[in-house]
Design a protein around this motif. Structure first.
Motif, PDB file in Angstrom:
ATOM      1  N   GLU A   1     110.961 -81.611 104.193  1.00 26.69           N
ATOM      2  CA  GLU A   1     111.142 -82.074 102.825  1.00 26.69           C
ATOM      3  C   GLU A   1     110.666 -83.519 102.669  1.00 26.69           C
ATOM      4  OE1 GLU A   1     115.236 -81.220 101.908  1.00 26.69           O
ATOM      5  OE2 GLU A   1     114.764 -79.104 101.488  1.00 26.69           O
ATOM      6  N   GLY A   2     110.784 -84.311 103.732  1.00 26.48           N
ATOM      7  CA  GLY A   2     110.217 -85.656 103.692  1.00 26.48           C
ATOM      8  C   GLY A   2     108.709 -85.622 103.529  1.00 26.48           C
ATOM      9  N   ALA A   3     108.055 -84.643 104.149  1.00 26.63           N
ATOM     10  CA  ALA A   3     106.605 -84.497 104.003  1.00 26.63           C
ATOM     11  C   ALA A   3     106.237 -84.104 102.580  1.00 26.63           C
ATOM     12  CB  ALA A   3     106.077 -83.468 105.005  1.00 26.63           C
TER      13      ALA A   3
ATOM     14  N   HIS B   1     103.308 -84.007 110.451  1.00 28.01           N
ATOM     15  CA  HIS B   1     103.029 -84.419 111.826  1.00 28.01           C
ATOM     16  C   HIS B   1     103.633 -85.789 112.125  1.00 28.01           C
ATOM     17  CE1 HIS B   1      99.931 -85.971 114.930  1.00 28.01           C
ATOM     18  NE2 HIS B   1     100.862 -85.294 115.554  1.00 28.01           N
ATOM     19  N   GLN B   2     103.425 -86.738 111.239  1.00 26.21           N
ATOM     20  CA  GLN B   2     103.945 -88.087 111.480  1.00 26.21           C
ATOM     21  C   GLN B   2     105.472 -88.114 111.424  1.00 26.21           C
ATOM     22  OE1 GLN B   2     102.083 -90.422 112.648  1.00 26.21           O
ATOM     23  NE2 GLN B   2     100.210 -89.210 112.346  1.00 26.21           N
ATOM     24  N   ASN B   3     106.077 -87.329 110.539  1.00 24.28           N
ATOM     25  CA  ASN B   3     107.538 -87.255 110.496  1.00 24.28           C
ATOM     26  C   ASN B   3     108.098 -86.676 111.785  1.00 24.28           C
ATOM     27  OD1 ASN B   3     107.406 -88.236 107.914  1.00 24.28           O
ATOM     28  ND2 ASN B   3     108.005 -86.332 106.892  1.00 24.28           N
TER      29      ASN B   3
ATOM     30  N   TRP C   1     100.179 -82.981 103.189  1.00 27.33           N
ATOM     31  CA  TRP C   1     101.482 -82.486 103.650  1.00 27.33           C
ATOM     32  C   TRP C   1     101.476 -82.248 105.148  1.00 27.33           C
ATOM     33  CZ3 TRP C   1     103.257 -77.858 105.874  1.00 27.33           C
ATOM     34  CH2 TRP C   1     104.644 -77.743 105.969  1.00 27.33           C
ATOM     35  N   VAL C   2     100.411 -81.645 105.672  1.00 29.12           N
ATOM     36  CA  VAL C   2     100.315 -81.396 107.113  1.00 29.12           C
ATOM     37  C   VAL C   2     100.349 -82.713 107.886  1.00 29.12           C
ATOM     38  CG1 VAL C   2      98.741 -80.644 108.945  1.00 29.12           C
ATOM     39  CG2 VAL C   2      99.165 -79.160 106.973  1.00 29.12           C
ATOM     40  N   GLU C   3      99.612 -83.725 107.417  1.00 23.66           N
ATOM     41  CA  GLU C   3      99.594 -85.003 108.121  1.00 23.66           C
ATOM     42  C   GLU C   3     100.955 -85.691 108.072  1.00 23.66           C
ATOM     43  OE1 GLU C   3      98.485 -88.198 110.383  1.00 23.66           O
ATOM     44  OE2 GLU C   3      97.502 -86.246 110.125  1.00 23.66           O
TER      45      GLU C   3
ATOM     46  N   ASN D   1     119.080 -79.748 110.519  1.00 26.08           N
ATOM     47  CA  ASN D   1     118.974 -80.964 109.720  1.00 26.08           C
ATOM     48  C   ASN D   1     117.640 -81.661 109.955  1.00 26.08           C
ATOM     49  OD1 ASN D   1     121.462 -80.725 108.460  1.00 26.08           O
ATOM     50  ND2 ASN D   1     122.550 -81.909 110.028  1.00 26.08           N
ATOM     51  N   ARG D   2     117.186 -81.684 111.211  1.00 30.11           N
ATOM     52  CA  ARG D   2     115.901 -82.323 111.528  1.00 30.11           C
ATOM     53  C   ARG D   2     114.749 -81.553 110.888  1.00 30.11           C
ATOM     54  NH1 ARG D   2     115.966 -82.463 117.782  1.00 30.11           N
ATOM     55  NH2 ARG D   2     113.990 -83.584 117.604  1.00 30.11           N
TER      56      ARG D   2
END
Length: 273
Positions: free
Chosen positions: A38-40, A81-83, A76-78, A31-32
């Motif tokens: 998908e959030g990214a 990373h933040q997510n 997307w990569v950034e 789930n994580r």
């Protein structure tokens, strides 16, 4: 039944040390993974550009519209990373991901996509050097591995949130022979040398086995090797008209994508592997 080949941006995402995760904890882990990835896509404005997504148990394989090379490699990569940083805050077992990126021809069928670029993205993201670099980057949740062609064509020119000087090139052994991907650890000026500094992460001791002599990292001027499976990374006109897609949904056990690629219609449901 075979479809007509077109270009795609391939993303292969794997979890570092997933073999050490007990079965009862794996649903939460999955789930994580979906939440951060998908959030990214959502935050980078790419959710509608995902042409195909396949569940890999402890990772995801996705094909993105090829005209979005800079947005995937930068935004997307950034956001990924933040997510990850947010998801790992206070977590007893931080989620650490390795991502392999490639661009090249992909061919659809009733089960998904195939192509040398797909294989290459998976292999550089899962190679021994990728595992060693992330293991040596204490506290870092993410490693990005890109093909040499993608580095030269997309990363080296720079762009929004793309920092070419943060990448370093190492030699790794693939089934086809030696290859030199470029590695980057977001938040670090340069990735650590494979195996330097810290001990391997839990479950990654096997990545240390069979390590051969490594060549010193080189700059962008070195002769390129192994461009197999890579191709146009600009506006995606080559084969781009063959991509038509519908919604991607996730029901907790996998992904379901319904859409068309050329004259091929597919309905893929991923399962744990």
């Amino acid at each position: 039944m075979q479809g007509e080949a077109g270009y795609g941006f391939i993303i292969s995402l794997d979890t570092q040390g997933s073999g050490a995760v007990p079965d009862p904890q794996r649903p939460a882990l999955r789930n994580r993974i979906y939440e951060v990835a998908e959030g990214a896509f959502e935050r980078a404005g790419l959710a509608e550009e995902v042409l195909f997504q396949e569940d890999r148990g402890d990772g995801i394989l996705a094909v993105v519209e090829p005209r979005r090379t800079e947005r995937v490699a930068g935004e997307w990569v950034e956001h990924l990373h933040q997510n990850l940083r947010a998801a790992n805050a206070g977590a007893a077992r931080p989620l650490r991901l390795r991502v392999g990126l490639a661009v090249g021809p992909v061919t659809p069928d009733g089960h998904g996509f195939s192509g040398a670029a797909v294989d290459l993205a998976c292999r550089i993201g899962n190679c021994a050097e990728a595992k060693r670099v992330l293991a040596a980057a204490e506290g870092a949740p993410l490693l990005i591995a890109v093909t040499d062609g993608l580095y030269q064509d997309v990363i080296a020119p720079g762009g929004r949130w793309i920092e070419p000087d943060h990448y370093r090139q190492y030699t790794t052994e693939l089934p086809e022979g030696p290859y030199r991907p470029w590695f980057m650890v977001p938040g670090r000026q340069t990735p650590p040398l494979p195996g330097e500094g810290d001990a391997p992460a839990v479950g990654e001791a096997d990545a240390q086995a069979g390590a051969g002599e490594r060549r010193a990292p080189t700059g962008a001027g070195q002769t390129r090797e192994g461009r197999t499976g890579e191709g146009q990374t600009g506006d995606g006109n080559s084969g781009g008209d063959h991509f038509h897609f519908g919604p991607v949904t996730h029901d907790g056990s996998g992904s379901i994508l319904q859409g068309q690629f050329g004259d091929i219609t597919f309905d893929h449901r991923g399962g744990e592997r």
